[in-house]
Design an enzyme around this catalytic site. Structure first.
Site, PDB file in Angstrom:
ATOM      1  N   LYS A  66      -6.463   5.772 -14.968  1.00 30.63           N
ATOM      2  CA  LYS A  66      -4.975   5.137 -15.200  1.00 30.63           C
ATOM      3  C   LYS A  66      -4.822   5.068 -16.691  1.00 30.63           C
ATOM      4  O   LYS A  66      -3.464   5.667 -17.214  1.00 30.63           O
ATOM      5  CB  LYS A  66      -5.400   3.387 -15.003  1.00 30.63           C
ATOM      6  CG  LYS A  66      -5.516   3.462 -13.356  1.00 30.63           C
ATOM      7  CD  LYS A  66      -5.702   1.825 -13.275  1.00 30.63           C
ATOM      8  CE  LYS A  66      -5.861   1.644 -11.597  1.00 30.63           C
ATOM      9  NZ  LYS A  66      -6.563   0.298 -11.485  1.00 30.63           N
ATOM     10  N   VAL A 101      -3.305  -0.647   1.492  1.00 27.46           N
ATOM     11  CA  VAL A 101      -2.133  -0.521   1.306  1.00 27.46           C
ATOM     12  C   VAL A 101      -1.359  -0.116   2.045  1.00 27.46           C
ATOM     13  O   VAL A 101      -0.212  -0.472   2.479  1.00 27.46           O
ATOM     14  CB  VAL A 101      -2.039   0.376  -0.214  1.00 27.46           C
ATOM     15  CG1 VAL A 101      -0.694   0.369  -0.752  1.00 27.46           C
ATOM     16  CG2 VAL A 101      -2.960  -0.199  -1.253  1.00 27.46           C
ATOM     17  N   GLU A 146     -14.936  -3.004  -5.043  1.00 28.91           N
ATOM     18  CA  GLU A 146     -15.231  -2.147  -3.992  1.00 28.91           C
ATOM     19  C   GLU A 146     -16.732  -2.328  -3.596  1.00 28.91           C
ATOM     20  O   GLU A 146     -17.722  -3.118  -4.302  1.00 28.91           O
ATOM     21  CB  GLU A 146     -15.288  -0.399  -4.460  1.00 28.91           C
ATOM     22  CG  GLU A 146     -14.035  -0.186  -4.891  1.00 28.91           C
ATOM     23  CD  GLU A 146     -13.006  -0.113  -4.038  1.00 28.91           C
ATOM     24  OE1 GLU A 146     -13.018   0.229  -3.021  1.00 28.91           O
ATOM     25  OE2 GLU A 146     -11.944  -0.605  -4.199  1.00 28.91           O
ATOM     26  N   GLY A 182      -4.331  -5.198  -4.799  1.00 28.21           N
ATOM     27  CA  GLY A 182      -3.997  -6.118  -3.568  1.00 28.21           C
ATOM     28  C   GLY A 182      -3.056  -5.085  -2.663  1.00 28.21           C
ATOM     29  O   GLY A 182      -2.242  -4.408  -3.123  1.00 28.21           O
ATOM     30  N   LYS A 217      -4.448   7.434  -8.287  1.00 27.98           N
ATOM     31  CA  LYS A 217      -4.639   7.417  -9.634  1.00 27.98           C
ATOM     32  C   LYS A 217      -5.996   8.742  -9.887  1.00 27.98           C
ATOM     33  O   LYS A 217      -5.627   9.223 -10.570  1.00 27.98           O
ATOM     34  CB  LYS A 217      -4.747   6.275 -10.420  1.00 27.98           C
ATOM     35  CG  LYS A 217      -6.302   5.737  -9.973  1.00 27.98           C
ATOM     36  CD  LYS A 217      -5.579   4.226  -9.205  1.00 27.98           C
ATOM     37  CE  LYS A 217      -7.220   3.524  -8.589  1.00 27.98           C
ATOM     38  NZ  LYS A 217      -6.832   2.483  -7.989  1.00 27.98           N
ATOM     39  N   ILE A 238       3.164  -3.892 -10.823  1.00 32.43           N
ATOM     40  CA  ILE A 238       3.768  -4.120 -12.159  1.00 32.43           C
ATOM     41  C   ILE A 238       4.461  -2.984 -12.389  1.00 32.43           C
ATOM     42  O   ILE A 238       3.991  -1.497 -12.200  1.00 32.43           O
ATOM     43  CB  ILE A 238       2.678  -4.212 -13.210  1.00 32.43           C
ATOM     44  CG1 ILE A 238       1.758  -5.321 -13.065  1.00 32.43           C
ATOM     45  CG2 ILE A 238       3.378  -4.234 -14.501  1.00 32.43           C
ATOM     46  CD1 ILE A 238       0.491  -5.215 -14.116  1.00 32.43           C
TER      47      ILE A 238
HETATM   48  N1  LIG Z   1      -5.970  -1.428  -2.837  1.00 35.63           N
HETATM   49  C1  LIG Z   1      -5.437  -1.496  -3.788  1.00 35.63           C
HETATM   50  O1  LIG Z   1      -5.261  -2.845  -4.568  1.00 35.63           O
HETATM   51  C2  LIG Z   1      -4.696  -0.568  -4.743  1.00 35.63           C
HETATM   52  C3  LIG Z   1      -4.983   0.973  -4.192  1.00 35.63           C
HETATM   53  N2  LIG Z   1      -4.382   1.862  -4.815  1.00 35.63           N
HETATM   54  C4  LIG Z   1      -4.589   3.133  -4.235  1.00 35.63           C
HETATM   55  O2  LIG Z   1      -4.156   3.119  -3.148  1.00 35.63           O
HETATM   56  C5  LIG Z   1      -4.627   4.096  -2.355  1.00 35.63           C
HETATM   57  C6  LIG Z   1      -5.200   3.595  -0.997  1.00 35.63           C
HETATM   58  O3  LIG Z   1      -5.738   2.534  -1.345  1.00 35.63           O
HETATM   59  P1  LIG Z   1      -6.441   1.527  -0.124  1.00 35.63           P
HETATM   60  O4  LIG Z   1      -5.350   1.107   0.673  1.00 35.63           O
HETATM   61  O5  LIG Z   1      -6.906   0.309  -1.218  1.00 35.63           O
HETATM   62  O6  LIG Z   1      -7.762   2.142   0.430  1.00 35.63           O
HETATM   63  P2  LIG Z   1      -8.314   1.925   1.774  1.00 35.63           P
HETATM   64  O7  LIG Z   1      -9.899   2.620   1.758  1.00 35.63           O
HETATM   65  O8  LIG Z   1      -8.045   0.513   2.291  1.00 35.63           O
HETATM   66  O9  LIG Z   1      -7.390   2.879   2.713  1.00 35.63           O
HETATM   67  C7  LIG Z   1      -7.571   4.480   2.926  1.00 35.63           C
HETATM   68  C8  LIG Z   1      -7.359   4.502   4.309  1.00 35.63           C
HETATM   69  O10 LIG Z   1      -7.201   5.814   4.396  1.00 35.63           O
HETATM   70  C9  LIG Z   1      -8.093   6.385   5.713  1.00 35.63           C
HETATM   71  N3  LIG Z   1      -8.115   7.612   5.400  1.00 35.63           N
HETATM   72  C10 LIG Z   1      -9.497   8.249   4.959  1.00 35.63           C
HETATM   73  N4  LIG Z   1      -9.106   9.581   5.101  1.00 35.63           N
HETATM   74  C11 LIG Z   1      -8.303  10.007   5.989  1.00 35.63           C
HETATM   75  C12 LIG Z   1      -7.558  10.974   6.548  1.00 35.63           C
HETATM   76  N5  LIG Z   1      -8.238  12.306   6.155  1.00 35.63           N
HETATM   77  N6  LIG Z   1      -6.455  11.097   7.505  1.00 35.63           N
HETATM   78  C13 LIG Z   1      -6.038   9.832   7.568  1.00 35.63           C
HETATM   79  N7  LIG Z   1      -6.609   8.564   7.047  1.00 35.63           N
HETATM   80  C14 LIG Z   1      -7.506   8.530   6.279  1.00 35.63           C
HETATM   81  C15 LIG Z   1      -9.120   5.382   5.711  1.00 35.63           C
HETATM   82  O11 LIG Z   1      -9.762   5.240   6.941  1.00 35.63           O
HETATM   83  C16 LIG Z   1      -8.559   3.943   4.965  1.00 35.63           C
HETATM   84  O12 LIG Z   1      -8.253   3.411   6.238  1.00 35.63           O
HETATM   85  C17 LIG Z   1      -5.840   4.730  -3.131  1.00 35.63           C
HETATM   86  O13 LIG Z   1      -5.556   5.896  -3.738  1.00 35.63           O
HETATM   87  C18 LIG Z   1      -6.086   3.615  -4.194  1.00 35.63           C
HETATM   88  O14 LIG Z   1      -6.498   4.095  -5.229  1.00 35.63           O
HETATM   89  C19 LIG Z   1      -3.864   1.750  -6.201  1.00 35.63           C
HETATM   90  C20 LIG Z   1      -3.486   0.326  -6.584  1.00 35.63           C
HETATM   91  C21 LIG Z   1      -4.005  -0.662  -6.069  1.00 35.63           C
HETATM   92  N1  LIG Z   2     -10.238  -1.303  -8.205  1.00 36.21           N
HETATM   93  C1  LIG Z   2      -8.853  -1.401  -8.823  1.00 36.21           C
HETATM   94  C2  LIG Z   2      -7.642  -1.477  -7.562  1.00 36.21           C
HETATM   95  C3  LIG Z   2      -6.333  -1.173  -8.126  1.00 36.21           C
HETATM   96  O1  LIG Z   2      -6.295   0.078  -8.666  1.00 36.21           O
HETATM   97  C4  LIG Z   2      -8.793  -2.513  -9.667  1.00 36.21           C
HETATM   98  O2  LIG Z   2      -9.814  -3.283  -9.586  1.00 36.21           O
HETATM   99  O3  LIG Z   2      -7.906  -2.873 -10.445  1.00 36.21           O
HETATM  100 NA    NA Z   3       2.672   0.047 -11.045  1.00 37.24          NA
END
Ligand SMILES: NC(=O)C1=CN([C@@H]2O[C@H](COP(=O)(O)OP(=O)(O)OC[C@H]3O[C@@H](n4cnc5c(N)ncnc54)[C@H](O)[C@@H]3O)[C@@H](O)[C@H]2O)C=CC1
Ligand SMILES: N[C@@H](CC=O)C(=O)O
Ligand code: NA
Length: 438
Positions: free
Chosen positions: A206, A17, A191, A308, A106, A137
């Protein structure tokens, strides 16, 4: 016109993200400035590994491993690291240094939400989190703003994309849960460790967030009843389809009256049968949907991409624009409201319908014995279907009974199932599923 100074935006985390948020902030810089009335300067991106491969290009000079220094002096801090720590500490530091905060986290909000909102409230900072539920959404803002004058009665949500994708593949492609999970992992939905998805923890987080907003109450994560989808078999999915239902992992938040007549809410996550004509039955793949019943508005449904990188980045950027506009135009912003403080009632107080599938001995009087077990525990049977007896050489022949109930409490249903398991005429209780959306 008074020109407002550019706003300093700090991004923490450049994963799926975060990297998309950085890219969109840079790509749409001029357009966003026009919408906000001030430029948005991405002043830095805190990362763990400076050389990691990223989904979207970010100029190297913006990357830093020093999140603490980046936060200080920023107007808006966007937390996209995920997890509890150091995300919690960074957000508290950002709030206390005078910044507004945007997060998609979340897990953190469901665990430490009250502490973070309290900290923000004390200094008049804003904490926005549209991306935390339902990804792209819009659902947080509608609950907090558009429906603030109404009374939400009930929410039925498909809020985890991975489990919806798995159940959909089991239904439409005939895959087993294991095969479907492997496909979800190969496509990058699940994951590497998909426990939070398949065991319902992600959906429970959520659900806690949605219920807190919908019922203006504090809903601790521990009070959310949770079951995942790992017990769901391909056979159950096929039988459900034949009977005119689909199985979905639902987050259900509803107003309830407790056993002593007290007002309360129930918040639960579990697989459930829903009729195939219900709008939620048409939510396929990794999509999410939130079906909401409100006193005045009636039924509303919010649908789209629940996960996504770029889709979720859309919701994050919407929050960045909201926060930035408030900097430019001033005003108090939106406070969290927990004034109703309705208690979360235990699952035993919940009333719903059930479908129970039993393998029973195929001999006279069995149906009457089973009907007695239901009536003795106060559970009213709505429909019974018997399927052909299975004849195995040398073994007593068995039949399959599918029993649908009227509304019953969880506790009376549990007592009925225990009695059925102990009954001489029941070979096995094959499945017990709640039925929602009728
Ligand atoms: N990927 C998705 O579809 C969705 C993600 N989210 C939420 O968005 C947030 C981010 O998710 P993603 O991007 O998917 O995760 P991700 O695992 O792809 O990205 C997290 C990034 O943070 C970095 N990181 C970890 N510790 C760190 C630190 N101390 N300092 C700096 N960087 C650090 C990691 O190396 C990684 O690149 C999470 O809270 C997740 O629950 C929410 C809705 C959908
Ligand atoms: N792992 C979650 C990602 C978004 O919050 C999902 O599958 O919906
Ligand atoms: Na939303």
């Amino acid at each position: 016109m008074i020109e407002y100074r550019n706003l300093r935006v700090a991004l923490l985390g450049a994963g799926s993200v975060g990297s998309q948020v950085a890219s969109l902030l840079l790509e749409h810089r001029d357009e966003l400035a026009n919408r906000v009335g001030a430029g948005l300067d991405l002043v830095g991106v805190a990362v763990r590994d400076m050389d990691a491969a990223r989904d979207a290009d970010i100029p190297k000079e913006l990357l830093t491993t020093d999140a603490e220094s980046l936060i200080l002096g920023s107007d808006i801090v966007v937390e996209l690291i995920g997890g509890l720590e150091p995300a919690r500490t960074h957000i508290l530091n950002a709030i206390n240094s005078g910044a507004d905060v945007i997060t998609a986290n979340k897990a953190l909000l469901a665990t430490h939400g009250p502490e973070l909102f309290e900290a923000a409230g004390q200094v008049g900072a804003q904490l926005y989190y549209e991306a935390a539920v339902g990804g792209a959404i819009p659902i947080i803002r509608p609950l907090r703003d558009s429906l603030a004058g109404d009374r939400v009665q009930r929410i039925l949500g498909i809020v985890n994309g991975t489990t919806n994708f798995i159940l959909d593949l089991m239904d439409r492609e005939g895959e087993s849960l294991e095969q479907a999970l492997k496909t979800a992992q190969d496509l990058g939905y699940a994951e590497a460790d998909p426990t939070a998805d398949v065991e319902g923890y992600d959906a429970a987080q959520k659900a806690a967030i949605l219920a807190s907003l919908a019922f203006h109450s504090t809903v601790p994560l521990e009070s959310v009843y949770r079951e995942g989808i790992t017990g769901i078999t391909h056979e159950q999915v096929v039988k459900a389809r034949r009977a005119g239902f689909v199985i979905k992992l639902l987050a259900i938040c509803e107003r309830l009256t407790g056993p002593e007549g007290q007002d309360g809410v129930s918040v639960r996550v579990h697989p459930a049968l829903i009729p195939d004509a219900h709008p939620l039955a048409a939510v396929h793949g990794a999509n999410n949907a939130v079906f909401l019943e409100a006193e005045a508005a009636g039924n509303l449904m919010f649908y789209g991409a629940g996960a996504g990188g770029i889709e979720t980045a859309s919701a994050v950027l919407g929050d960045v624009v909201s926060a930035a506009r408030r900097h430019v135009a001033g005003g108090p912003g939106v406070a969290e409201s927990a004034h109703a403080n309705l208690p979360v009632l235990p699952i035993d107080a919940v009333t719903t319908r059930y479908q129970i599938t039993l393998a029973v001995l195929d001999r006279p009087g069995v149906l009457a014995t089973i009907a007695t077990e239901f009536s003795e525990h106060g559970v009213s049977v709505e429909a019974v279907e018997q399927h052909a007896a299975e004849v195995r050489p040398g073994a007593a022949s068995t039949a399959t009974l599918v029993i649908g109930t009227h509304e019953a409490t969880e506790s009376s249903l549990a007592a009925t199932v225990a009695a059925l398991k102990a009954s001489d005429v029941v070979s096995s209780v094959e499945s017990v599923l709640r039925v929602e959306g009728l």
